[in-house]
Design an enzyme around this catalytic site. Structure first.
Site, short mmCIF file in Angstrom:
data_model
loop_
_atom_site.label_atom_id
_atom_site.label_comp_id
_atom_site.label_asym_id
_atom_site.label_seq_id
_atom_site.Cartn_x
_atom_site.Cartn_y
_atom_site.Cartn_z
N TRP A 140 -0.59 2.79 -2.70
CA TRP A 140 0.32 3.68 -1.98
C TRP A 140 0.96 4.60 -3.02
O TRP A 140 1.48 4.13 -4.03
CB TRP A 140 1.37 2.82 -1.28
CG TRP A 140 2.39 3.52 -0.45
CD1 TRP A 140 2.17 4.52 0.44
CD2 TRP A 140 3.79 3.24 -0.40
NE1 TRP A 140 3.36 4.87 1.05
CE2 TRP A 140 4.37 4.11 0.54
CE3 TRP A 140 4.63 2.33 -1.07
CZ2 TRP A 140 5.73 4.10 0.84
CZ3 TRP A 140 5.97 2.32 -0.78
CH2 TRP A 140 6.52 3.20 0.17
N ASP A 222 4.18 -6.50 -2.08
CA ASP A 222 4.69 -5.53 -1.11
C ASP A 222 4.14 -5.96 0.25
O ASP A 222 2.93 -5.94 0.47
CB ASP A 222 4.20 -4.12 -1.48
CG ASP A 222 4.82 -3.07 -0.56
OD1 ASP A 222 5.58 -3.43 0.35
OD2 ASP A 222 4.51 -1.87 -0.76
N LYS A 260 6.85 -1.20 10.35
CA LYS A 260 5.63 -1.16 11.17
C LYS A 260 5.63 -2.28 12.20
O LYS A 260 5.30 -2.06 13.37
CB LYS A 260 4.37 -1.31 10.32
CG LYS A 260 4.43 -0.70 8.96
CD LYS A 260 4.20 0.79 8.96
CE LYS A 260 4.45 1.31 7.56
NZ LYS A 260 4.13 2.68 7.32
#
Ligand code: LMR
Length: 416
Positions: A140, A222, A260
């Site tokens: 990312w 993460d 999310k």
């Protein structure tokens, strides 16, 4: 003359720049496969039904405390729920063993996943002072920024094999084995790797855990997609829980996001968990105290709005069950869209192999399209994806998947 006369512009964030370009595009056929957000089959945002229900209940409660300050570490009840969800602790288990494991974990509320990554990076940079952090290549893009701002030199380990469009596990392990040094931090995506959608399998995770233990690397997880990737919050937390339970003498940390899995993107709900090695439980309060020092100087405490929603859901069995159903709806729609795109490309006999689209996991597909093909897709067809070829599968729907497949087919045949 301003003191900023030498201020140079920095490149704008690709994901959000693309989002803006998409928003201002007035072509009716435009398709957004850029930012990682869930969309319904009508291309609309989806406030989760369980979130709507929790909002109603909170509104009805009309609590006079709802806009009060919490504590610097955040809302304590929320933090326990977040920790239990991440690490798989049952509130009914009162065993000494579990209390001991819980005692290893210091948790604080953060400004969503980015904030948790940032706080963790800053904490490690100031306390552990790793010589460098290892990021997957690719990762990312914000991971690079976060660690750059924390002042920790970044190195990358191989992750993606562009030829086979699969995980380069051998390359990853060989590089870390040869080049990583004791005390280096290693950033790992707990599940649904962003951007590739490729995760290690369980046997590979075990090897990664062994390597971290043997070489004394510091695992920094993460976790942005727990429950969203597979539809099961337990399955998506498997790697984190394996490290916690099977490597009790190792320390690590986890950046946890609720953006999310609860669809609470703009609410900025997250937590950072620091896991101490077994035997060092006495240090937990000092860890939290130091994290609080960083938090206080930066944002005082995490925001309460979204955190209250998560708390409402996770403290109620019926709402928790409904949340698990909502997770299944999101993850299965994404899986069905992967399949639909794959089948369309096969039907069109688009040159190349597209099997990776159905083999990858989570929000994204790393399509293998080149930067010029990505540019052409946007230019000619108003289909937006990242120049790395990352496509947010959720932007596909029954209505646009044929159009997108035809666009890809044309571009692949005509642009290199
Ligand atoms: C993404 O990668 O598109 C999302 O995680 C949104 C973000 O913050 O970058």
């Amino acid at each position: 003359m301003t003191v900023l006369s030498t201020l140079a512009p920095v490149p704008s964030d690709e994901i959000f720049a693309l989002n803006r370009a998409y928003a201002t595009d007035d072509n009716p056929q435009k398709v957004s496969l850029g930012v990682g957000v869930y969309r319904t089959d009508d291309g609309k945002p989806w406030p989760l039904p369980v979130v709507c229900e929790a909002e109603q209940r909170l509104l009805a409660e009309d609590s006079p405390f709802r806009h009060e300050y919490t504590a610097i570490e955040g809302d304590m009840a929320f933090l326990e729920l977040a920790r239990d969800l991440m690490f798989g602790f049952s509130s009914k288990d009162t065993s000494e063993e579990l209390q001991n494991t819980k005692g290893r974990i210091g948790s604080v509320q953060t400004v969503a996943g980015t904030g948790a990554n940032h706080l963790g990076a800053l904490f490690l940079a100031t306390q552990m002072k790793p010589k460098r952090v290892w990021l997957s290549n690719p990762s990312w893009a914000n991971h690079l920024t976060i660690w750059e701002l924390a002042g920790v030199p970044r190195k990358t380990y191989p992750y993606y094999n562009a030829t086979t469009r699969s995980l380069d596990f051998t390359g990853m392990m060989a590089t870390l084995e040869e080049e990583a040094e004791e005390g280096d931090a290693i950033l790992l995506h707990a599940c649904a790797h962003n951007p590739t959608g490729l995760d290690p399998n369980k046997e590979q995770w075990k090897e990664i855990a062994d390597l971290c233990e043997r070489k004394k690397l510091f695992p920094f997880f993460d976790s942005a997609y727990q429950g969203f990737a597979s539809g099961s919050a337990d399955e998506d937390a498997w790697a984190v829980r394996y490290f916690l339970n099977e490597k009790p003498n190792m320390e690590m940390c986890v950046a946890q996001s609720f953006s999310k899995n609860f669809g609470l993107y703009g609410q900025r709900v997250g937590a950072f968990h620091y896991v101490l090695p077994n035997g060092d439980q006495k240090l937990r309060d000092i860890v939290v105290n130091n994290l609080c020092h960083l938090i206080r100087g930066e944002y005082s405490m995490g925001p309460t709005g979204g955190c209250n929603i998560v708390k409402k859901v996770l403290t109620n069995d019926e709402l928790t069950a409904q949340w698990h159903e909502d997770l299944k709806i999101m993850s299965s729609r994404i899986k069905s869209m992967r399949k639909a795109l794959y089948e369309e490309l096969v039907r069109l006999q688009t040159p190349g192999s597209w099997k990776h689209i159905v083999e990858q996991n989570g929000m994204f597909s790393y399509t293998g399209l080149t930067p010029s093909q990505v540019y052409a897709l946007k230019d000619k067809y108003h289909v937006y994806l990242l120049k790395s070829g990352r496509a947010s599968i959720s932007g596909l729907s029954k209505k646009n998947v044929t159009y997108v497949a035809q666009a890809i087919d044309d571009i692949v045949r005509n642009v290199n």
